[in-house]
Scaffold this motif. Structure first.
Motif, short mmCIF file in Angstrom:
data_model
loop_
_atom_site.label_atom_id
_atom_site.label_comp_id
_atom_site.label_asym_id
_atom_site.label_seq_id
_atom_site.Cartn_x
_atom_site.Cartn_y
_atom_site.Cartn_z
N GLU A 102 -41.69 24.19 13.68
CA GLU A 102 -42.52 23.93 14.87
C GLU A 102 -42.43 22.46 15.28
O GLU A 102 -42.22 22.14 16.44
N ARG A 103 -42.54 21.59 14.27
CA ARG A 103 -42.51 20.15 14.60
C ARG A 103 -41.12 19.73 15.05
O ARG A 103 -40.95 18.94 15.97
N ALA A 104 -40.10 20.33 14.45
CA ALA A 104 -38.72 19.99 14.85
C ALA A 104 -38.50 20.38 16.29
O ALA A 104 -37.94 19.66 17.12
N ARG A 105 -39.07 21.57 16.72
CA ARG A 105 -38.93 22.02 18.12
C ARG A 105 -39.69 21.09 19.06
O ARG A 105 -39.18 20.66 20.09
N GLU A 106 -40.92 20.71 18.64
CA GLU A 106 -41.71 19.78 19.47
C GLU A 106 -40.96 18.45 19.66
O GLU A 106 -40.92 17.90 20.75
N ARG A 107 -40.35 17.97 18.55
CA ARG A 107 -39.60 16.71 18.62
C ARG A 107 -38.49 16.83 19.66
O ARG A 107 -38.30 15.95 20.50
N TRP A 108 -37.73 17.93 19.60
CA TRP A 108 -36.60 18.05 20.51
C TRP A 108 -37.04 18.24 21.95
O TRP A 108 -36.42 17.73 22.88
N LEU A 109 -38.17 18.92 22.16
CA LEU A 109 -38.68 19.06 23.55
C LEU A 109 -39.03 17.68 24.10
O LEU A 109 -38.87 17.40 25.28
N ALA A 110 -39.45 16.77 23.20
CA ALA A 110 -39.83 15.41 23.64
C ALA A 110 -38.62 14.49 23.76
O ALA A 110 -38.55 13.63 24.63
N GLN A 111 -37.61 14.68 22.88
CA GLN A 111 -36.53 13.68 22.85
C GLN A 111 -35.28 14.10 23.63
O GLN A 111 -34.42 13.26 23.88
N ARG A 112 -35.17 15.35 24.05
CA ARG A 112 -33.95 15.75 24.78
C ARG A 112 -33.78 14.89 26.04
O ARG A 112 -34.76 14.63 26.75
N GLY A 113 -32.55 14.39 26.23
CA GLY A 113 -32.28 13.56 27.41
C GLY A 113 -32.81 12.14 27.31
O GLY A 113 -32.57 11.31 28.19
N ALA A 114 -33.52 11.84 26.20
CA ALA A 114 -34.16 10.51 26.09
C ALA A 114 -33.31 9.54 25.29
O ALA A 114 -32.40 9.94 24.56
N THR A 115 -33.62 8.26 25.45
CA THR A 115 -33.02 7.20 24.62
C THR A 115 -34.02 6.85 23.53
O THR A 115 -35.24 6.77 23.80
N ALA A 116 -33.54 6.66 22.32
CA ALA A 116 -34.42 6.35 21.19
C ALA A 116 -33.68 5.36 20.27
O ALA A 116 -32.51 5.05 20.50
#
Ligand SMILES: Nc1nc2c(ncn2[C@@H]2O[C@H](COP(=O)(O)OP(=O)(O)OP(=O)(O)O)[C@@H](O)[C@H]2O)c(=O)[nH]1
Length: 217
Positions: A102-116
């Motif tokens: 669940e947390r891994a999915r939440e992370r990817w929904l937040a970080q897709r397309g982003a710079t980190a």
């Protein structure tokens, strides 16, 4: 010949050293990372995001290296102990391993397309010579993530790979196609910057080639 000990359970870190011709002894440090970071939050929290990431990862890396150094006790030969800790800075949020799907999915929904920024703290301790010494520093690698669809996020999470790595991705595994842009040290993302590790070792008088296995006489 300098004995080298990696104070880490990380397979990625061990492979980075092995690919560079160094086969470290592995001693896993039992450090409660969350509790340690929490006990320093009044110092860490006021820092700007990147400085907080660097300070936090160096604090944790140093705790791991010192824990292993203490367990080794007195040593006969010069021994270099390496500790490390990696976190992903996304916006102002510091992220470790997701641990759950669940947390891994939440992370990817937040970080897709982003710079980190993947920040790895490095701590080196040299014992077994006349003075003993310690150095720590962090390295930061800028990354951009592909704008994954929900279906591709679900498929990647279902592999289990993203659950136990900082930032929920790997550069050298299934996650490799999901990083579209990288500025800085590649190995730092895997878990250990070889260039920074060599510099810190040299600052303590360790000649890097002395870490390579010596040819049998
Ligand atoms: N192979 C690989 N591992 C990665 C990547 N990104 C992060 N990691 C791993 O994610 C983990 C980050 O968690 P840490 O807490 O720093 O280290 P750990 O795995 O818990 O191991 P310790 O050093 O014993 O604490 C490390 O094992 C890194 O090697 C990557 O792109 N490739």
């Amino acid at each position: 010949m300098t004995r080298i000990v990696l104070a880490s359970a990380s397979r990625g870190r061990r492979e980075v050293l092995r690919q560079a011709g160094i086969d470290p002894e592995i001693r896993v440090a039992d450090v409660d990372e969350e509790a340690l970071a929490a006990s320093h939050e009044e110092v860490l929290d006021p820092l700007p995001p990147l400085a907080r990431a660097e300070a936090t990862t160096c604090l944790l890396a140093t705790a791991k290296a010192r824990t292993v150094a203490a367990h080794l006790g007195p040593v006969e030969t010069p021994t270099l102990i390496i500790g490390a800790d990696s976190l992903l800075l996304l916006g102002e949020e510091l992220q470790g391993k997701p641990h759950t799907a669940e947390r891994a999915r939440e992370r990817w929904l937040a970080q897709r397309g982003a710079t980190a920024h993947l920040v790895t703290g490095h701590a080196l301790i040299l014992i077994g010579n006349e003075r003993g010494d310690e150095r720590s520093a962090a390295a930061t690698t800028e990354l951009r993530f592909a704008d994954l669809s929900d279906d591709e996020i679900d498929a990647y999470v279902a592999t289990g790979e993203p659950l136990e790595v900082a930032g929920a991705f790997t550069l050298d595994g299934l996650g490799a196609p999901y990083v579209t842009h990288l500025v800085g040290d590649y190995h730092n993302v895997i878990g250990l910057s070889l260039a920074l590790t060599r510099r810190l070792a040299a600052d303590m008088g360790v000649f890097w080639p002395s870490l390579w296995p010596q040819p049998a006489k």
